[in-house]
Design an enzyme around this catalytic site. Structure first.
Site, PDB file in Angstrom:
ATOM      1  N   ARG A 176       3.308  -0.113 -12.283  1.00  0.00           N
ATOM      2  CA  ARG A 176       2.876  -1.201 -11.375  1.00  0.00           C
ATOM      3  C   ARG A 176       1.503  -1.783 -11.761  1.00  0.00           C
ATOM      4  O   ARG A 176       0.739  -2.219 -10.892  1.00  0.00           O
ATOM      5  CB  ARG A 176       2.846  -0.729  -9.908  1.00  0.00           C
ATOM      6  CG  ARG A 176       4.167  -0.245  -9.382  1.00  0.00           C
ATOM      7  CD  ARG A 176       5.246  -1.309  -9.325  1.00  0.00           C
ATOM      8  NE  ARG A 176       6.528  -0.717  -9.060  1.00  0.00           N
ATOM      9  CZ  ARG A 176       7.398  -0.361 -10.023  1.00  0.00           C
ATOM     10  NH1 ARG A 176       7.148  -0.599 -11.299  1.00  0.00           N
ATOM     11  NH2 ARG A 176       8.543   0.205  -9.696  1.00  0.00           N
ATOM     12  N   SER A 226       8.098  -1.630  -0.856  1.00  0.00           N
ATOM     13  CA  SER A 226       7.386  -0.351  -0.766  1.00  0.00           C
ATOM     14  C   SER A 226       5.900  -0.623  -0.647  1.00  0.00           C
ATOM     15  O   SER A 226       5.321  -1.267  -1.515  1.00  0.00           O
ATOM     16  CB  SER A 226       7.623   0.495  -2.019  1.00  0.00           C
ATOM     17  OG  SER A 226       8.987   0.795  -2.123  1.00  0.00           O
ATOM     18  N   GLU A 296       0.626  -0.226  -3.115  1.00  0.00           N
ATOM     19  CA  GLU A 296       1.223  -1.058  -4.158  1.00  0.00           C
ATOM     20  C   GLU A 296       0.994  -2.527  -3.766  1.00  0.00           C
ATOM     21  O   GLU A 296       0.698  -3.369  -4.596  1.00  0.00           O
ATOM     22  CB  GLU A 296       2.721  -0.763  -4.241  1.00  0.00           C
ATOM     23  CG  GLU A 296       3.455  -1.573  -5.287  1.00  0.00           C
ATOM     24  CD  GLU A 296       4.883  -1.085  -5.510  1.00  0.00           C
ATOM     25  OE1 GLU A 296       5.126   0.135  -5.516  1.00  0.00           O
ATOM     26  OE2 GLU A 296       5.757  -1.952  -5.675  1.00  0.00           O
TER      27      GLU A 296
END
Ligand code: FAD
Length: 305
Positions: A176, A226, A296
């Site tokens: 990520r 998420s 995230e």
């Protein structure tokens, strides 16, 4: 910064129809929260972006780039200066086993183009609701695949308004992360190198992943996917579930009962509700399991006074 002058100046570079003043960003975000943008622009060409970059730099005006706004929480006070949304730059071309897409194209649409051309490699992306630009910035991934596996090169506009090509290696794609998170480059185009495959098998894989996603994720509510990254050796959703946090609600936002890694906007929630719930979950998981949850989702913009 005078917002009226800003409007007039930006309309010199971009058609008035693609410029909105005092625009509510909640209309564009997947969470359905976020304050207003002073000036919201939907450019249609690289040269329009280059002119906006040069103008904002020269005049010290803040500039924010958004794709599909599926991985951001924009605070309730909104964003000052110019906000660019890239979704009108969405051309996709196929040449042999390569697909080149402008960064405002939805990665879901690009994965469908790959399917139509019997090209394998983007099956993992068939349900990720981001744009190509956001997927590059985040090195988006799912079910064992990630952008890094198939990316060949991208075109960026640098913070000085220069256009340049960067290879996948130069992007330093990790879990990520990408180098785009550390500079102010705007990704405008990406080329993916895929493999010739069997269309029926590609479709079957996409159907399987879509089934998994629809059965496990609360797609019926606004969310940002998420909220947290996977902590080493753990799963964020499992820790949150084991901490008994599912259905915990602050204001209009709650920890999903279907997937504990998601926070859903069930009743006119605000960015503050999201942010307070994120902090509460981080604190509780730390106290119970001594594990730090790192976000995230990106949080940007001004708080509401
Ligand atoms: P945005 O939210 O618009 O922006 C995210 C960041 O990227 C911002 O900091 C923005 O400034 C920057 N950015 C955007 N475009 C550019 C550009 N062209 N140049 C430079 N910077 C740019 N993610 C996954 O990885 N896997 C999943 O399976 C997944 N599932 C999801 C499911 C749901 C229901 C939702 C709501 C989200 C999910 N996400 C998932 C998160 C999200 O879709 C991805 O992170 C996606 O890549 C974000 O793209 P975006 O266009 O929405 O980015």
């Amino acid at each position: 910064m005078n917002v009226n002058t800003l409007e007039k100046d930006i309309k010199q570079f971009v058609d008035a129809i693609d410029v909105r003043m005092d625009a509510p960003l909640a209309d564009y975000t997947y969470t359905k929260v976020g304050g207003k943008a002073d000036v919201l622009v939907f450019p249609r060409s690289y040269s329009e972006i280059e002119k906006i970059v040069a103008y904002t730099k020269e005049n010290d005006v803040p500039l924010t780039i958004l794709g599909n706004a599926s991985n951001v929480i924009i605070r309730d006070g909104g964003l000052r200066g110019v906000v660019i949304i890239l979704t009108k730059m969405n051309e996709v071309k196929v040449e042999d086993n390569k697909i080149t897409a402008q960064s405002g194209a939805a990665i879901i649409d690009v994965s469908r183009v790959a399917l139509d051309a019997s090209l394998s490699g983007l099956e993992f992306a068939c349900g990720i609701p981001g744009s190509i630009g956001g997927a590059l910035y985040m090195n988006a991934g799912a079910y064992g695949g990630e952008v890094k596996d198939v990316l060949e090169q991208i075109v960026v506009i640098t913070d000085t308004g220069e256009r340049k090509v960067m290879t996948s290696e130069e992007l330093e794609l990790g879990y990520r992360t990408s180098v785009l998170q550390n500079n102010n480059y705007i990704a405008v185009e990406a080329t993916f190198a895929l493999e010739k495959g069997d269309q029926t098998a590609i479709k079957a894989k996409m159907d399987e992943l879509t089934f998994l996603r629809e059965s496990k994720q609360p797609l019926e509510y606004p969310s940002c996917g998420s909220v947290f990254q996977r902590p080493p050796g753990h799963f964020a959703g499992k820790l949150i579930m084991d901490a008994g946090l599912q259905l915990t609600r602050i204001g209009g936002v709650e920890v999903s009962g279907k997937h504990a890694g998601f926070m859903v906007n069930v009743d006119n929630g605000t960015a503050s509700d999201y942010i307070n719930l994120i902090k509460h979950v981080q604190k509780t998981v730390k106290e119970k399991f001594d594990v730090s949850l790192h976000r995230e989702v990106r949080i940007i913009g001004d708080s509401k006074e």
